[in-house]
Every structure is written in C-alpha cells, then in structure tokens.
Design a protein around this motif. Structure first.
Motif, PDB file in Angstrom:
ATOM      1  N   ALA A 252      32.063  33.196  48.457  1.00 11.02           N
ATOM      2  CA  ALA A 252      31.267  31.966  48.497  1.00 11.02           C
ATOM      3  C   ALA A 252      32.096  30.743  48.111  1.00 11.02           C
ATOM      4  CB  ALA A 252      30.081  32.103  47.549  1.00 11.02           C
TER       5      ALA A 252
ATOM      6  N   TRP B 287      48.615  42.072  38.999  1.00 12.58           N
ATOM      7  CA  TRP B 287      49.762  42.394  38.144  1.00 12.58           C
ATOM      8  C   TRP B 287      49.625  43.819  37.594  1.00 12.58           C
ATOM      9  CZ3 TRP B 287      51.197  38.849  40.776  1.00 12.58           C
ATOM     10  CH2 TRP B 287      50.909  37.507  40.634  1.00 12.58           C
TER      11      TRP B 287
ATOM     12  N   LYS C 222      35.568  32.545  45.859  1.00 17.33           N
ATOM     13  CA  LYS C 222      35.887  32.435  47.288  1.00 17.33           C
ATOM     14  C   LYS C 222      36.181  33.792  47.926  1.00 17.33           C
ATOM     15  CE  LYS C 222      39.909  30.574  48.485  1.00 17.33           C
ATOM     16  NZ  LYS C 222      40.936  29.537  48.674  1.00 17.33           N
TER      17      LYS C 222
ATOM     18  N   ILE D 103      33.362  27.433  39.346  1.00 13.57           N
ATOM     19  CA  ILE D 103      33.973  27.665  40.663  1.00 13.57           C
ATOM     20  C   ILE D 103      35.297  28.381  40.458  1.00 13.57           C
ATOM     21  CG2 ILE D 103      34.706  26.600  42.828  1.00 13.57           C
ATOM     22  CD1 ILE D 103      32.955  24.195  42.138  1.00 13.57           C
TER      23      ILE D 103
ATOM     24  N   PHE E 230      45.680  29.224  40.950  1.00 11.09           N
ATOM     25  CA  PHE E 230      46.981  28.860  41.521  1.00 11.09           C
ATOM     26  C   PHE E 230      47.344  29.799  42.659  1.00 11.09           C
ATOM     27  CE2 PHE E 230      50.005  32.221  40.348  1.00 11.09           C
ATOM     28  CZ  PHE E 230      49.224  32.981  39.488  1.00 11.09           C
TER      29      PHE E 230
ATOM     30  N   VAL F 144      30.866  31.109  41.391  1.00 14.86           N
ATOM     31  CA  VAL F 144      31.147  31.174  42.821  1.00 14.86           C
ATOM     32  C   VAL F 144      32.611  31.556  43.027  1.00 14.86           C
ATOM     33  CG1 VAL F 144      31.340  29.747  44.882  1.00 14.86           C
ATOM     34  CG2 VAL F 144      29.404  29.450  43.386  1.00 14.86           C
TER      35      VAL F 144
ATOM     36  N   MET G 271      45.247  37.978  38.295  1.00 16.71           N
ATOM     37  CA  MET G 271      45.532  38.961  37.240  1.00 16.71           C
ATOM     38  C   MET G 271      45.356  40.394  37.759  1.00 16.71           C
ATOM     39  SD  MET G 271      43.846  39.099  33.469  1.00 16.71           S
ATOM     40  CE  MET G 271      44.065  40.550  32.435  1.00 16.71           C
TER      41      MET G 271
ATOM     42  N   HIS H 271      55.833  42.897  41.460  1.00 18.10           N
ATOM     43  CA  HIS H 271      54.718  43.436  40.690  1.00 18.10           C
ATOM     44  C   HIS H 271      53.992  44.514  41.482  1.00 18.10           C
ATOM     45  CE1 HIS H 271      53.623  41.597  36.815  1.00 18.10           C
ATOM     46  NE2 HIS H 271      54.438  40.629  37.180  1.00 18.10           N
TER      47      HIS H 271
ATOM     48  N   VAL I 119      50.729  43.186  31.751  1.00 17.92           N
ATOM     49  CA  VAL I 119      50.848  41.761  31.433  1.00 17.92           C
ATOM     50  C   VAL I 119      51.426  41.530  30.040  1.00 17.92           C
ATOM     51  CG1 VAL I 119      49.189  40.735  33.022  1.00 17.92           C
ATOM     52  CG2 VAL I 119      48.346  41.788  30.928  1.00 17.92           C
ATOM     53  N   PHE I 120      52.355  40.561  30.001  1.00 15.30           N
ATOM     54  CA  PHE I 120      52.883  40.142  28.704  1.00 15.30           C
ATOM     55  C   PHE I 120      51.801  39.364  27.986  1.00 15.30           C
ATOM     56  CE2 PHE I 120      54.163  36.639  31.621  1.00 15.30           C
ATOM     57  CZ  PHE I 120      53.632  35.556  30.955  1.00 15.30           C
TER      58      PHE I 120
ATOM     59  N   GLN J 130      46.622  34.018  28.362  1.00 15.76           N
ATOM     60  CA  GLN J 130      46.130  33.577  27.055  1.00 15.76           C
ATOM     61  C   GLN J 130      45.734  32.087  27.095  1.00 15.76           C
ATOM     62  OE1 GLN J 130      49.310  33.961  24.299  1.00 15.76           O
ATOM     63  NE2 GLN J 130      47.993  34.207  22.518  1.00 15.76           N
TER      64      GLN J 130
HETATM   65  C1  FAD Z   1      54.290  36.728  39.054  1.00 16.05           C
HETATM   66  C2  FAD Z   1      53.372  36.361  37.948  1.00 16.05           C
HETATM   67  C3  FAD Z   1      53.216  37.217  36.875  1.00 16.05           C
HETATM   68  C4  FAD Z   1      52.402  36.872  35.819  1.00 16.05           C
HETATM   69  N1  FAD Z   1      52.315  37.700  34.741  1.00 16.05           N
HETATM   70  C5  FAD Z   1      51.597  37.332  33.661  1.00 16.05           C
HETATM   71  C6  FAD Z   1      51.578  38.127  32.505  1.00 16.05           C
HETATM   72  O1  FAD Z   1      52.180  39.191  32.455  1.00 16.05           O
HETATM   73  N2  FAD Z   1      50.879  37.667  31.425  1.00 16.05           N
HETATM   74  C7  FAD Z   1      50.200  36.485  31.447  1.00 16.05           C
HETATM   75  O2  FAD Z   1      49.607  36.092  30.442  1.00 16.05           O
HETATM   76  N3  FAD Z   1      50.172  35.727  32.566  1.00 16.05           N
HETATM   77  C8  FAD Z   1      50.851  36.115  33.663  1.00 16.05           C
HETATM   78  N4  FAD Z   1      50.827  35.333  34.790  1.00 16.05           N
HETATM   79  C9  FAD Z   1      49.925  34.159  34.840  1.00 16.05           C
HETATM   80  C10 FAD Z   1      48.488  34.587  35.215  1.00 16.05           C
HETATM   81  O3  FAD Z   1      48.497  35.173  36.479  1.00 16.05           O
HETATM   82  C11 FAD Z   1      47.561  33.379  35.195  1.00 16.05           C
HETATM   83  O4  FAD Z   1      47.572  32.797  33.919  1.00 16.05           O
HETATM   84  C12 FAD Z   1      46.112  33.711  35.530  1.00 16.05           C
HETATM   85  O5  FAD Z   1      46.002  34.481  36.688  1.00 16.05           O
HETATM   86  C13 FAD Z   1      45.337  32.419  35.698  1.00 16.05           C
HETATM   87  O6  FAD Z   1      43.987  32.679  35.961  1.00 16.05           O
HETATM   88  P1  FAD Z   1      43.059  31.607  36.695  1.00 16.05           P
HETATM   89  O7  FAD Z   1      41.690  32.103  36.620  1.00 16.05           O
HETATM   90  O8  FAD Z   1      43.370  30.271  36.177  1.00 16.05           O
HETATM   91  O9  FAD Z   1      43.578  31.581  38.209  1.00 16.05           O
HETATM   92  P2  FAD Z   1      43.572  32.691  39.354  1.00 16.05           P
HETATM   93  O10 FAD Z   1      43.973  33.994  38.825  1.00 16.05           O
HETATM   94  O11 FAD Z   1      44.388  32.112  40.454  1.00 16.05           O
HETATM   95  O12 FAD Z   1      42.048  32.746  39.806  1.00 16.05           O
HETATM   96  C14 FAD Z   1      41.445  31.694  40.511  1.00 16.05           C
HETATM   97  C15 FAD Z   1      40.273  32.223  41.304  1.00 16.05           C
HETATM   98  O13 FAD Z   1      39.610  31.130  41.929  1.00 16.05           O
HETATM   99  C16 FAD Z   1      39.294  31.488  43.251  1.00 16.05           C
HETATM  100  N5  FAD Z   1      39.184  30.263  44.054  1.00 16.05           N
HETATM  101  C17 FAD Z   1      40.167  29.441  44.481  1.00 16.05           C
HETATM  102  N6  FAD Z   1      39.661  28.410  45.164  1.00 16.05           N
HETATM  103  C18 FAD Z   1      38.328  28.571  45.180  1.00 16.05           C
HETATM  104  C19 FAD Z   1      37.258  27.832  45.732  1.00 16.05           C
HETATM  105  N7  FAD Z   1      37.468  26.715  46.420  1.00 16.05           N
HETATM  106  N8  FAD Z   1      36.001  28.287  45.561  1.00 16.05           N
HETATM  107  C20 FAD Z   1      35.766  29.430  44.872  1.00 16.05           C
HETATM  108  N9  FAD Z   1      36.745  30.177  44.324  1.00 16.05           N
HETATM  109  C21 FAD Z   1      38.005  29.749  44.467  1.00 16.05           C
HETATM  110  C22 FAD Z   1      40.434  32.370  43.685  1.00 16.05           C
HETATM  111  O14 FAD Z   1      40.052  33.179  44.783  1.00 16.05           O
HETATM  112  C23 FAD Z   1      40.693  33.162  42.408  1.00 16.05           C
HETATM  113  O15 FAD Z   1      39.902  34.305  42.350  1.00 16.05           O
HETATM  114  C24 FAD Z   1      51.665  35.660  35.852  1.00 16.05           C
HETATM  115  C25 FAD Z   1      51.795  34.810  36.960  1.00 16.05           C
HETATM  116  C26 FAD Z   1      52.660  35.143  37.981  1.00 16.05           C
HETATM  117  C27 FAD Z   1      52.815  34.207  39.137  1.00 16.05           C
END
Ligand code: FAD
Lengths: 691, 160
Positions: free
Chosen positions: A235, A202, A191, A166, A346, A189, A199, A371, A205-206, A574
């Motif tokens: 979905a 941005w 949303k 999810i 998040f 799935v 990601m 960004h 990315v660092f 990472q």
């Molecule tokens: C300003 C900023 C800059 C950043 N720059 C960097 C960087 O340069 N280098 C780096 O390593 N990290 C960076 N990060 C951190 C990076 O963005 C996160 O580590 C990464 O996006 C986490 O991925 P994720 O899949 O956990 O979450 P997300 O990217 O939030 O993806 C979650 C997904 O789940 C979906 N979702 C949510 N709820 C549901 C649901 N109920 N059902 C189905 N789907 C759902 C969302 O739509 C989304 O597509 C940065 C963060 C911020 C805030």
C-alpha cells in the motif's frame, strides 16, 4: 471547530489595553558567529535611541539561560511589553524565545525575530561596516513592527487520536508500536508486501551479532499483537487533504492475488513460467511472478508480481480452489489521522557501470549482496562460493557512493555527488570480514578503506577483531580511488585491485582477488510523491530534512509530519529505533489530548472597516474560511465578512483585494510591513557618526 | 542615469516566503556564500497579501528594486501563486504610469534549497541597479507615458 474557539479567535488581534509600547531589543553575538562581523554593541546602542525602545542589550548567547533570564527580568522589572531579538535563524529559536516571554507572563506573539546570522554575518563576511548598518536597519524594522504588534491566541482544534506511519521497516514498526502503546490508533502503510524493510535482508547485525530476522520477528510479533495497529502492505499514500490534527489520507493498495497460505505453495511457484530478478537477494537469484519474498516473511504466504504476471493461469490450476484470484484489482480507501510519521527508509547506492568494475566484471558485488551470499537462507545456502568456486581472496572496498568528491566522482542524476558519510558501512564491512573468516578460515581478506569510522558503542570491537583475525588493511585517499581490472587469462585469480596504500607510505599495491565487494553507501528511497503530498523538503543530501538536527531532530517544517529512521539520513538500527521512538513521542505529545494548537496566523476582519463588499469571499481559495454574514444594529441591517479560523490557512489572498483594508493576516499585518519598509529605508542619524 | 538620489546606495527589498525564499536565504547563509549587503530580506507568510500600492509605496519610500521570492507552484497556500502573479502584473501597469522601469519588480520562485537561484536573483537585481540606478523620487506621473521598449518587463521567474 467549536463555537467558543471561533469567538475567541475573532476577538484575538485586538489589544484591549492599547498600552504604550515598551520595547526590549536584544542583539545576540552567537558566540562570535554574529559578533565577529557585526558590531553588536553598536547595534544595540544605536537602536536604544529609537522611540519606544526601553532597553537595548547585546549578549554573547541570547538563547542561553542567562540570555533568556535577561529578557524575562526586563519584562518583569522594566515593564517590557514587546521584544525584538536579532540572532540566528528564526527557524531555530523562535519557539525558545516565545516560551521565555510566556514564562515571564507576556503574550508570546509580542516578539519579532531578526535573522542576523544566516542573513547578515554569514553572508557579509568581508564588509563588517555594511553588515553592522544592515543589522541596525533590519532590527529597526523589527522595532517598527513591534510598535504595532497585538497579542494573539493560538487556534485550538480537535485532532484525531490516530497516526499514520508510512514505511514498515524497523523504524516504522518501532514508531507504530510506541504510538499504539500510548493509546493512539495507528495505521501502518508498507509499500512492499512484507514488513521489516532492509533489516530482513541482513544475516547478522552489529553491534550484538544477533541474527537479524529472529530479532526483527520479535518486533513484528509485538506489532501484530497490538490491537491499536492496522497494517496495510502493498500500500502507498495516493493523496492527502487537511492539516495537523485533521488529515484525510487516501491509500492505494495493490492486491496480493493470493488468499492466505496453503500446503502446496512450492508446487504453485514451480509451475509459474515467469522468472524475475529476486530483489530480496539483490539479483543474486531469480524468483517467479508468484512468489514469497523470503521464508519467514510477514505477512506469510505468496504474492503476485502484477507487473510481470501474464495471467496464464498455471498457478490457479495447481492451487486449492479459490486461493488465487488473478482478477483482483487495486483499491483505494481513506483514513482520518492527526499526524504522519515518514519512515520510508533508504536504498543502497547503485554504482554506475564500470565504477570499480561494477557490472563490467561478474566478480564485483556489493555489500548487501555479500550479506545475501553469506546468509544460510541465501542463494548459496551461506557458502562463501562464487561461480561455483570457493572464494579464497576477497577485497572489500569502502566508501563506494559515499564521501564523494566533486570532480573525482561522477555526479548523480541531479548533478550532485554524495558527499556525506553513510556511517553504517564501515562497521557493516568489518562485521562481514569476521563472518567471512568464520566461513572461510583460510581466505585472504583485504579491507581497502579511506578512513575507518566505527563510531558507535562496540563498533570498534569489530575493527579490533578483524585486525586480530588477519584481515589486511590498506588505506587509500579520496583523490586516488582504487582501480579494479581483469587479470591475465592465465592468472589464478580473475581480478586485480590496484591501490595506493598510505599505510605503507603511498606504495602502489596490486592484489589478485576472486571477489571484490563494494561497500556501497545509503541513498534515500525515492519519495518525491510524499514530499509533494505533505509539503516536506529534502536536504542537500536528498534525505528528508528535519527542522534542526540538534534542537528539533525528528520534526519537519510541516506541523504534524515527523521523520523516523533512515528516511532522514544514514543510521544504524539502534539509531533508527531511537529516532522512531522520538518521532512517536512527538506525535503523541501533539495529538494525545485529541486537540492541537495552531499558530494564530489567520485572516482577521476589522469590523469597523469592513463594508461588506464581499470581494474577500469571492477570491478565497479555501472552503468555508470566510463568508458574509448579516447583522442588525439599531434597526439597521448590514453585512460583514466573518472568518472561520479553523478553515483559514492564512494565505492572505483576501487581504490584497479588500477595498477598505479591513482584512489582515494576524501577526503579518500590512501596516506592520509598511512600517518595516519605512524603517529600513529611513536615515539612521546615530549611525552616520559611528564606525 | 542621473537622478537626484544618485549618491545614496541603492536598496533591494526581498520579500521572501517562510516556506520558500526565506529558507533559501538561510541556506545561502549556512553555506557562507557572500552577496552584497544592500539587500533587505523580510519574511512573509504569503506573498499574496501585498496590494500594488504596497510596492509603489516601497519604491517611493526608498527601495530601488523589489524581488518577491515565493514558492511558486510549490506554495503551501492554495491560490497564493496565481494571486501573487496577478497582483504583480497589476503593479506593472501602475509602475508604467509612474514611468518606473518594470524590471525593478520581479517575482521569482525560490525554494527552500534554491541556493544558486537565490544568488542569481540578487546578482540580477544588483546588475540592473548598476545599469539604471536608483528610483528618481518623488514618484510622479509623467504627462505622457512613453512606449515600453521590448524586453524590459520584470517578469515572473520559476527556479523550481
Ligand atoms: C549493507 C548494510 C548492512 C547493514 N548492517 C547493519 C547492522 O548490522 N546493524 C545495524 O544496526 N544496521 C545495519 N544497517 C543499517 C540498517 O539496515 C538500517 O538502519 C535500517 O534498515 C533502517 O530502517 P528503516 O526502517 O529506517 O528503513 P528501511 O529498512 O529501508 O525500511 C523502510 C521501509 O519503508 C518502505 N517504504 C519506502 N517507501 C515507501 C512508501 N512510499 N510508502 C510506504 N512504504 C514505503 C520500504 O518498503 C521499507 O519497508 C546496514 C545497512 C546496510 C546498507
């Protein structure tokens, strides 16, 4: 459930040998966590005098190799056949000790765990004598239970070799890919109507400075090329039934309203009369009610924002025939899966009105907005301009919405402040400072921080680079947060940032700036519905909670439901990918063999006591968990209750209604509780003379 | 209140579900928040297994107050919450027959992170025992059951 398992299960709970209990008692000091309050030696010494206790030891760390060896040796050498351990929480080391017993050749369920740390020493600091007495009583209860314990066998069930992921951010994608490469079927799935999560928003990315979207595209392409993965965008999970190995999950999918791609997409968007805030650009631009989230998004093509579309039909007129269907409806379908990965990610912290000038002054933006602003594909084509003017002075304020202090910061809706560190924002801000320097070589850049936490590999380089690049650092303390206010009308720069700078020994400094960037922290995406559906819990920071941050870092308390990425807490890409791979490894270890093992804590009928009253069948809330069956013996026909373990979840509703006490939940029997209650309440003569 | 057991320290039994109150108690521990040591927490899978006789026996054996800390409507077990409430109500009837103050038995929904509600429940039981003292043992049925004053029911409490 296969017949032979049912039979085996029905036999479980009976101790064939009915051997004399020889109980080993072990009291853990937990390196002083318990021992500093509870006199562990005295506890062991007192308990050693109780009937059936063959050995009683205290040890500095029972979970350490020597601690576990002590138990194993006692089992092998002293014939210990029941084990009672007083240590930290049952949720931390129950599995550790079960394996110790198993390795030593003892049934792992002949063990009882008493939580002496979280429930005694950590809550009775000031009363060590009473804490010691309480420990003795709690352990004596464990011993009383142990006397009645019977060996148990886990319930073995078939499992779907199919996982549900999810969330289609980087963590969800990574998990899906790893699972598929291990030969499991995966349903992903997402949303929103595109893959990639935050990601995709941005620029670079660092810690590698790579462009985010091409990097993400590489991962998405691999996922798309994997035949074992089925993706559903737009979905969400609407409901789920079942248990580990056998979930039936209902998914609700919103239609795109647009079929595939076509050449005149821009023309179609142009004719749409509805303008909406563009969430991809964090509100720095607008989009239409028929739109494409961003240029290279996957799946490509337009999508309709059903919430705001008025169905005026203008787009249908311009698009090739049959490409747009404004009458398309959401639909539901089900998937059968063995395990679930929660990768829901998040959302950036949203400051409240007026917090450091947010929404009060248009020149205050957030780091995610910066960004988008600096992105070559962003609303200003990557130019560092604001309100049509080049930005010459910019202040980036750290820790907005993170590391908040009660009484200083305004609480969230639930009454709590975000007291955690969001971890990525320091390096993210520093990397943005370097990008600004590239785009605006003469700009004055101020990083106003509380602490710089550039903690990861190569993150410190960003700090060094920023320092060399003439970025000015000012340090504030949490109790006196910087103030942003409007400058005089005649002033050259629209805003003033007032900060007490502790790098200059507390000097109060006012900086005139064109733009303020709030380096906002991370908050979990709202997933209350999923928490209810899968019975997972949040931690005090509202992110989804793992069983243990070090020992079981991606598992939830619910069997078969694991966490990946920032749904669990602030992480960079990472770390999100590492967590996602760990989640995939856990899931595949669980269901790869097409079967799962469950705890044997299900109802058990004592055929000698059962009189076939049928009360249990009447009250059982589970389908087909217990039924009355007809038996014949010596020409006599009678009815007895029979449990189907796979369908029983051990709720115990049947236990309390049985008029003959013929039912129990294995491992949690009523007679065991009665013995425990008696043991706690009993006088402890050895203790009376102690202390 | 004068009882033959006045000199022994009152004991409180907390039957806490592993999916609710028991984790809540762990959270309290992780926060190093003190509460009195005359509280004995037993982990339970589901609170629905205990028949009324179990509670009466526990009072007879030496407990002076019992709080069942289950997950309420958040219970992972379908039917647990309704059945437990039903049993507790049934137990109140039996307590009345034995002239036992029903406030000694309480059903409280305590979640895995309910730190404050957990502490409040413990505090409530302590205060009650200060007020009414230990259970007079052995429990015997009085000749005539006195009418129950209003507002003295133990009650079913939902913290979440
Ligand atoms: C300003 C900023 C800059 C950043 N720059 C960097 C960087 O340069 N280098 C780096 O390593 N990290 C960076 N990060 C951190 C990076 O963005 C996160 O580590 C990464 O996006 C986490 O991925 P994720 O899949 O956990 O979450 P997300 O990217 O939030 O993806 C979650 C997904 O789940 C979906 N979702 C949510 N709820 C549901 C649901 N109920 N059902 C189905 N789907 C759902 C969302 O739509 C989304 O597509 C940065 C963060 C911020 C805030």
């Amino acid at each position: 459930m296969p017949e032979e398992n049912v039979n085996k299960q029905a036999q479980a709970g009976q101790n064939p040998k009915d051997e004399e209990p020889r109980i080993g008692v072990y009291v853990c000091n937990c390196g002083g966590n318990i021992g500093d309050v509870v006199k562990c030696d005295m506890v062991a010494q007192t308990l050693g005098k109780l009937p059936n206790v063959t050995v009683a030891h205290s040890n500095m760390f029972m979970c350490s190799d020597p601690g576990q060896k002590m138990i194993a040796d006692d089992i092998k050498e002293k014939g210990i056949n029941r084990v009672v351990i007083g240590a930290c929480s049952i949720f931390l080391h129950e599995q550790t000790f079960r394996r110790t017993l198993e390795r030593a050749g003892l049934n792992p369920y002949l063990y009882y765990h008493v939580g002496l740390r979280e429930q005694v020493s950590w809550v009775h600091h000031g009363t060590p004598k009473e804490a010691t007495e309480k420990s003795i009583r709690m352990m004596a209860a464990g011993i009383a239970k142990a006397r009645n314990m019977k060996p148990l066998e886990p319930v073995r069930l078939p499992a779907h070799r199919h996982a549900l992921v999810i969330g289609g951010g980087v963590a969800g994608l990574r998990s899906a890919l790893d699972l598929a490469r291990r030969g499991l079927q995966v349903t992903l799935v997402e949303k929103s109507h595109y893959l990639g999560g935050r990601m995709a928003q941005w620029e670079r990315v660092f810690p590698t400075n790579e462009e985010a979207r091409p990097l993400l595209k590489r991962l998405i392409d691999q996922v798309l090329a994997e035949p074992n993965i089925t993706i559903h965008t737009g979905a969400q999970v609407a409901g789920a039934k079942g248990y580990v190995g056998n979930y039936t999950v209902t998914i609700r999918q919103q239609p795109r309203g647009v079929r595939g791609t076509f050449p005149n997409e821009q023309g179609v968007m142009d004719v749409c009369p509805i303008k909406q805030r563009c969430e991809f650009n964090y509100g720095l631009s607008t989009r239409k009610a028929i739109y494409r989230p961003y240029k290279e998004c996957v799946p490509e093509g337009l999508v309709i924002d059903w919430e705001h579309c008025t169905k005026c039909g203008e787009c249908v007129q311009v698009a090739p025939e049959g490409m747009i269907n404004l009458e398309e409806e959401a639909h539901e379908f089900t998937v059968e899966v063995g395990a679930v990965v929660l990768a829901t990610g998040f959302q950036p912290y949203e400051p409240f009105y007026g917090e450091m000038g947010w929404k009060e002054y248009p020149e205050v933006i957030t780091l995610p907005q910066l960004h988008r602003l600096l992105d070559d594909e962003g609303p200003s084509d990557g130019k560092f301009y604001w309100n049509g003017h080049p930005v010459r002075n910019v202040a980036l304020i750290h820790c907005v919405g993170s590391r908040q202090v009660e009484g200083v910061h305004r609480a969230q809706m639930d009454g709590e402040v975000n007291n955690y560190c969001s971890r990525v924002c320091c390096t993210a801000s520093l990397s943005m400072a370097s990008l600004i320097r590239q785009k605006a070589p003469d700009a004055k850049i101020y990083e106003i921080y509380e602490d710089i936490r550039a903690y990861g590999r190569w993150h410190e380089d960003y700090y060094t680079r920023a320092s060399k690049n003439n970025v000015t650092f000012l340090r504030y303390y949490a109790e006196e947060i910087p103030e942003v206010r409007r400058a005089d009308e005649k002033a050259e720069n629209p805003l003033l940032v007032k900060v007490r700078d502790h790098l200059t020994w507390g000097e109060e400094i006012e900086i005139p700036v064109d733009l303020v960037v709030l380096s906002v922290g991370m908050m979990p995406n709202p997933v209350q519905d999923l928490m209810e559906i899968f019975k997972v819990t949040p931690g005090s920071d509202r992110f989804l909670l793992e069983v243990h941050p070090k020992l079981r870092p991606v598992e939830t308390a619910v069997n078969g439901v694991v966490l990946a990425g920032t749904a669990q807490g602030p992480m960079n890409i990472q770390e999100s990918c590492a967590a996602a791979s760990a989640a995939a490894a856990k899931v595949s270890a669980l269901i790869e063999q097409a079967k799962v093992e469950l705890e044997p804590y299900v109802a058990h009928v004592d055929p000698d006591q059962c009189q076939g009253s049928g009360e249990c069948v009447k009250v059982c809330p589970q389908e087909e968990a217990i039924e009355l069956k007809t038996f014949s013996e010596n020409g006599r026909t009678f009815q007895r209750a029979v449990v189907t373990p796979a369908n029983c979840n051990g709720c115990g509703v049947c236990v309390s209604v049985c008029p003959n006490r013929a039912l129990d939940v294995q491992g949690w029997r009523l007679d065991e509780y009665e013995a425990m209650v008696e043991a706690i309440a009993a006088d402890i003569p050895a203790w009376e003379g102690a202390a | 209140m004068s009882t033959e057991t006045e000199n022994r320290s009152a004991k409180i039994l907390l039957l806490a579900t592993l999916s609710g109150g028991y984790r809540g108690a762990d959270m309290v521990g992780q926060g190093h928040m003190d509460y009195p040591p005359n509280t004995y927490i037993l982990p339970v899978m589901s609170a629905a297994i205990f028949p009324p006789k179990f509670y009466i026996d526990a009072f007879n054996k030496g407990f002076d107050a019992i709080t069942v800390m289950y997950s309420g409507t958040d219970s992972p077990y379908k039917g647990e919450s309704e059945k437990t409430a039903e049993i507790i109500n049934e137990t109140y009837g039996k307590m009345k027959e034995l002239n036992l103050d029903p406030r000694r038995l309480r059903l409280a929904a305590i979640c895995t992170v309910c730190v404050r509600p957990f502490l409040e429940e413990v505090q409530r039981a302590e205060k009650l025992l200060e007020e009414i003292g230990s259970v007079p043992r052995p429990l015997t049925k009085p000749q005539a059951v006195p009418a129950q004053p209003a507002g003295t029911q133990g009650g079913i409490f939902h913290a979440n």
